[in-house]
Design a protein around this motif. Structure first.
Motif, PDB file in Angstrom:
ATOM      1  N   ARG A 114       0.835  -1.213   0.000  1.00 40.13           N
ATOM      2  CA  ARG A 114       0.000   0.000   0.000  1.00 40.13           C
ATOM      3  C   ARG A 114       0.868   1.261   0.000  1.00 40.13           C
ATOM      4  NH1 ARG A 114      -2.973  -3.092   3.617  1.00 40.13           N
ATOM      5  NH2 ARG A 114      -2.086  -2.009   5.404  1.00 40.13           N
ATOM      6  N   GLN A 115       1.885   1.297   0.860  1.00 38.91           N
ATOM      7  CA  GLN A 115       2.752   2.476   0.956  1.00 38.91           C
ATOM      8  C   GLN A 115       3.559   2.678  -0.327  1.00 38.91           C
ATOM      9  OE1 GLN A 115       1.214   3.876   3.765  1.00 38.91           O
ATOM     10  NE2 GLN A 115       3.250   4.661   4.146  1.00 38.91           N
ATOM     11  N   ALA A 116       4.053   1.583  -0.913  1.00 39.03           N
ATOM     12  CA  ALA A 116       4.833   1.688  -2.149  1.00 39.03           C
ATOM     13  C   ALA A 116       3.951   2.150  -3.304  1.00 39.03           C
ATOM     14  CB  ALA A 116       5.485   0.345  -2.475  1.00 39.03           C
ATOM     15  N   MET A 123       4.529   5.533  -5.545  1.00 40.93           N
ATOM     16  CA  MET A 123       4.651   5.522  -7.009  1.00 40.93           C
ATOM     17  C   MET A 123       3.644   6.468  -7.660  1.00 40.93           C
ATOM     18  SD  MET A 123       7.167   3.747  -8.111  1.00 40.93           S
ATOM     19  CE  MET A 123       6.834   3.156  -9.770  1.00 40.93           C
ATOM     20  N   ALA A 124       2.583   6.816  -6.977  1.00 38.52           N
ATOM     21  CA  ALA A 124       1.613   7.822  -7.446  1.00 38.52           C
ATOM     22  C   ALA A 124       1.142   7.569  -8.877  1.00 38.52           C
ATOM     23  CB  ALA A 124       2.202   9.224  -7.302  1.00 38.52           C
ATOM     24  N   GLY A 125       0.809   6.327  -9.177  1.00 37.20           N
ATOM     25  CA  GLY A 125       0.271   5.986 -10.494  1.00 37.20           C
ATOM     26  C   GLY A 125       1.317   5.693 -11.553  1.00 37.20           C
ATOM     27  N   ARG A 126       2.604   5.858 -11.211  1.00 32.82           N
ATOM     28  CA  ARG A 126       3.656   5.601 -12.202  1.00 32.82           C
ATOM     29  C   ARG A 126       3.810   4.102 -12.453  1.00 32.82           C
ATOM     30  NH1 ARG A 126       8.325   9.028  -9.446  1.00 32.82           N
ATOM     31  NH2 ARG A 126       7.305   8.068  -7.668  1.00 32.82           N
ATOM     32  N   ALA A 127       4.211   3.763 -13.651  1.00 33.32           N
ATOM     33  CA  ALA A 127       4.466   2.373 -14.026  1.00 33.32           C
ATOM     34  C   ALA A 127       5.749   1.886 -13.364  1.00 33.32           C
ATOM     35  CB  ALA A 127       4.592   2.261 -15.543  1.00 33.32           C
ATOM     36  N   TRP A 128       5.867   0.587 -13.213  1.00 38.79           N
ATOM     37  CA  TRP A 128       7.087  -0.010 -12.689  1.00 38.79           C
ATOM     38  C   TRP A 128       8.176   0.099 -13.753  1.00 38.79           C
ATOM     39  CZ3 TRP A 128       2.391  -2.573 -13.063  1.00 38.79           C
ATOM     40  CH2 TRP A 128       2.227  -3.412 -14.167  1.00 38.79           C
ATOM     41  N   VAL A 129       9.431   0.006 -13.296  1.00 38.14           N
ATOM     42  CA  VAL A 129      10.572   0.132 -14.210  1.00 38.14           C
ATOM     43  C   VAL A 129      11.038  -1.252 -14.664  1.00 38.14           C
ATOM     44  CG1 VAL A 129      11.316   2.319 -13.195  1.00 38.14           C
ATOM     45  CG2 VAL A 129      12.279   0.192 -12.349  1.00 38.14           C
ATOM     46  N   PHE A 130      11.722  -1.278 -15.806  1.00 36.73           N
ATOM     47  CA  PHE A 130      12.227  -2.528 -16.368  1.00 36.73           C
ATOM     48  C   PHE A 130      13.746  -2.622 -16.302  1.00 36.73           C
ATOM     49  CE2 PHE A 130       8.112  -1.832 -18.355  1.00 36.73           C
ATOM     50  CZ  PHE A 130       7.505  -3.060 -18.142  1.00 36.73           C
ATOM     51  N   GLY A 131      14.406  -1.530 -15.939  1.00 37.24           N
ATOM     52  CA  GLY A 131      15.863  -1.507 -15.888  1.00 37.24           C
ATOM     53  C   GLY A 131      16.389  -1.707 -14.473  1.00 37.24           C
ATOM     54  N   VAL A 162      11.418  -7.561   1.187  1.00 37.88           N
ATOM     55  CA  VAL A 162      11.105  -6.271   0.564  1.00 37.88           C
ATOM     56  C   VAL A 162      11.132  -6.409  -0.957  1.00 37.88           C
ATOM     57  CG1 VAL A 162      11.989  -3.925   0.181  1.00 37.88           C
ATOM     58  CG2 VAL A 162      11.773  -4.824   2.510  1.00 37.88           C
ATOM     59  N   MET A 163      12.153  -7.086  -1.484  1.00 37.80           N
ATOM     60  CA  MET A 163      12.228  -7.256  -2.939  1.00 37.80           C
ATOM     61  C   MET A 163      11.025  -8.048  -3.450  1.00 37.80           C
ATOM     62  SD  MET A 163      16.293  -7.629  -3.878  1.00 37.80           S
ATOM     63  CE  MET A 163      16.465  -9.250  -3.199  1.00 37.80           C
ATOM     64  N   ASP A 164      10.640  -9.107  -2.734  1.00 36.79           N
ATOM     65  CA  ASP A 164       9.473  -9.899  -3.135  1.00 36.79           C
ATOM     66  C   ASP A 164       8.184  -9.090  -3.077  1.00 36.79           C
ATOM     67  OD1 ASP A 164      11.002 -12.126  -3.613  1.00 36.79           O
ATOM     68  OD2 ASP A 164      10.389 -13.202  -1.802  1.00 36.79           O
ATOM     69  N   THR A 165       8.134  -8.086  -2.233  1.00 37.59           N
ATOM     70  CA  THR A 165       6.933  -7.261  -2.091  1.00 37.59           C
ATOM     71  C   THR A 165       6.836  -6.206  -3.187  1.00 37.59           C
ATOM     72  OG1 THR A 165       6.982  -7.595   0.309  1.00 37.59           O
ATOM     73  CG2 THR A 165       5.675  -5.743  -0.499  1.00 37.59           C
ATOM     74  N   LEU A 166       7.958  -5.652  -3.585  1.00 35.29           N
ATOM     75  CA  LEU A 166       7.951  -4.549  -4.547  1.00 35.29           C
ATOM     76  C   LEU A 166       7.898  -5.006  -6.002  1.00 35.29           C
ATOM     77  CD1 LEU A 166      10.529  -2.152  -2.861  1.00 35.29           C
ATOM     78  CD2 LEU A 166       8.031  -2.175  -2.645  1.00 35.29           C
ATOM     79  N   ASP A 167       8.152  -6.291  -6.244  1.00 33.65           N
ATOM     80  CA  ASP A 167       8.074  -6.780  -7.624  1.00 33.65           C
ATOM     81  C   ASP A 167       6.745  -7.494  -7.844  1.00 33.65           C
ATOM     82  OD1 ASP A 167       8.337  -9.367  -6.532  1.00 33.65           O
ATOM     83  OD2 ASP A 167      10.233  -9.806  -7.523  1.00 33.65           O
ATOM     84  N   THR A 200      -2.084 -13.509  -7.974  1.00 31.47           N
ATOM     85  CA  THR A 200      -1.283 -12.752  -8.937  1.00 31.47           C
ATOM     86  C   THR A 200      -1.149 -11.342  -8.380  1.00 31.47           C
ATOM     87  OG1 THR A 200      -2.061 -14.014 -10.832  1.00 31.47           O
ATOM     88  CG2 THR A 200      -1.155 -11.829 -11.286  1.00 31.47           C
ATOM     89  N   TYR A 201       0.098 -10.909  -8.181  1.00 30.20           N
ATOM     90  CA  TYR A 201       0.363  -9.553  -7.706  1.00 30.20           C
ATOM     91  C   TYR A 201       1.089  -8.793  -8.807  1.00 30.20           C
ATOM     92  CZ  TYR A 201      -0.960 -10.887  -2.989  1.00 30.20           C
ATOM     93  OH  TYR A 201      -1.655 -11.304  -1.897  1.00 30.20           O
ATOM     94  N   LEU A 202       0.562  -7.639  -9.168  1.00 28.41           N
ATOM     95  CA  LEU A 202       1.224  -6.783 -10.137  1.00 28.41           C
ATOM     96  C   LEU A 202       2.492  -6.191  -9.530  1.00 28.41           C
ATOM     97  CD1 LEU A 202      -1.873  -4.845 -11.508  1.00 28.41           C
ATOM     98  CD2 LEU A 202      -0.552  -6.614 -12.698  1.00 28.41           C
ATOM     99  N   PRO A 203       3.508  -5.926 -10.360  1.00 28.90           N
ATOM    100  CA  PRO A 203       4.694  -5.230  -9.842  1.00 28.90           C
ATOM    101  C   PRO A 203       4.308  -3.836  -9.348  1.00 28.90           C
ATOM    102  CG  PRO A 203       5.076  -6.070 -12.062  1.00 28.90           C
ATOM    103  CD  PRO A 203       3.618  -6.222 -11.775  1.00 28.90           C
ATOM    104  N   ILE A 204       5.108  -3.305  -8.439  1.00 29.57           N
ATOM    105  CA  ILE A 204       4.876  -1.938  -7.970  1.00 29.57           C
ATOM    106  C   ILE A 204       6.012  -1.026  -8.433  1.00 29.57           C
ATOM    107  CG2 ILE A 204       4.546  -0.427  -5.979  1.00 29.57           C
ATOM    108  CD1 ILE A 204       3.337  -2.815  -4.522  1.00 29.57           C
ATOM    109  N   ILE A 205       7.258  -1.343  -8.072  1.00 36.77           N
ATOM    110  CA  ILE A 205       8.375  -0.466  -8.434  1.00 36.77           C
ATOM    111  C   ILE A 205       9.242  -1.083  -9.532  1.00 36.77           C
ATOM    112  CG2 ILE A 205      10.437   0.734  -7.613  1.00 36.77           C
ATOM    113  CD1 ILE A 205       9.057   1.093  -4.939  1.00 36.77           C
ATOM    114  N   PHE A 206       9.503  -2.380  -9.458  1.00 33.33           N
ATOM    115  CA  PHE A 206      10.260  -3.063 -10.499  1.00 33.33           C
ATOM    116  C   PHE A 206       9.565  -4.386 -10.796  1.00 33.33           C
ATOM    117  CE2 PHE A 206      12.440  -3.162  -6.387  1.00 33.33           C
ATOM    118  CZ  PHE A 206      12.373  -4.509  -6.047  1.00 33.33           C
TER     119      PHE A 206
END
Length: 148
Positions: free
Chosen positions: A61-63, A67-75, A101-106, A114-120
């Motif tokens: 939720r916090q992440a 991200m404020a609606g921004r897409a996750w990054v691929f790099g 943390v890594m498992d939560t943000l991806d 099925t969980y969508l990525p958040i940051i990466f």
């Protein structure tokens, strides 16, 4: 975007982005009360029956808000985690927290979720990491993700 009622799925899979992904040099900062999710061998933190599942849901939720609606990054990204709290040798290790943390943000999927990525998109994008503990009277943590 069409909001779906919460009763459609027994969990929140995340939201589809509405804005472009962060650019190289951008920093996403997330501050959360309590302890971060920790990776364990016996059971996925993504499982609602996991004893620490609420820390997973709280960080997602916090992440998502950060991200404020921004897409996750691929790099590639760099990840810095600072845990604040009383020093102690019991409980998960700093490496366990990093994995959680890594498992939560991806993104991830399994037979029942099925969980969508958040940051990466995948934790293999984390090419540099730092995790440290600061002695502090209450528990909280700060995550900084630098887009490389």
């Amino acid at each position: 975007m069409i909001d779906q009622p919460r009763h459609v799925l027994p969990y929140d899979p995340g939201t589809l982005p509405t804005r472009l992904a962060p650019k190289a040099g951008d920093i996403i900062r997330i501050e959360v009360e309590g302890l971060p999710p920790a990776k364990t061998i016996r059971q996925s933190i993504r499982n609602a029956d996991h004893p620490m599942h609420q820390s997973f849901a709280r960080l997602r939720r916090q992440a998502t808000a950060a991200m404020a609606g921004r897409a996750w990054v691929f790099g590639p990204v760099a990840l810095k985690i600072t845990l604040f709290g009383p020093s102690s040798n019991d409980g998960p290790s700093l490496v366990d927290y990093l994995g959680g943390v890594m498992d939560t943000l991806d993104g991830s999927s399994g037979p029942t979720f099925t969980y969508l990525p958040i940051i990466f998109e995948d934790d293999c994008q984390v090419v540099r990491s730092e995790v440290r503990l600061e002695d502090y009277p209450t528990r909280k943590y700060i995550i900084e993700v630098v887009i490389l």
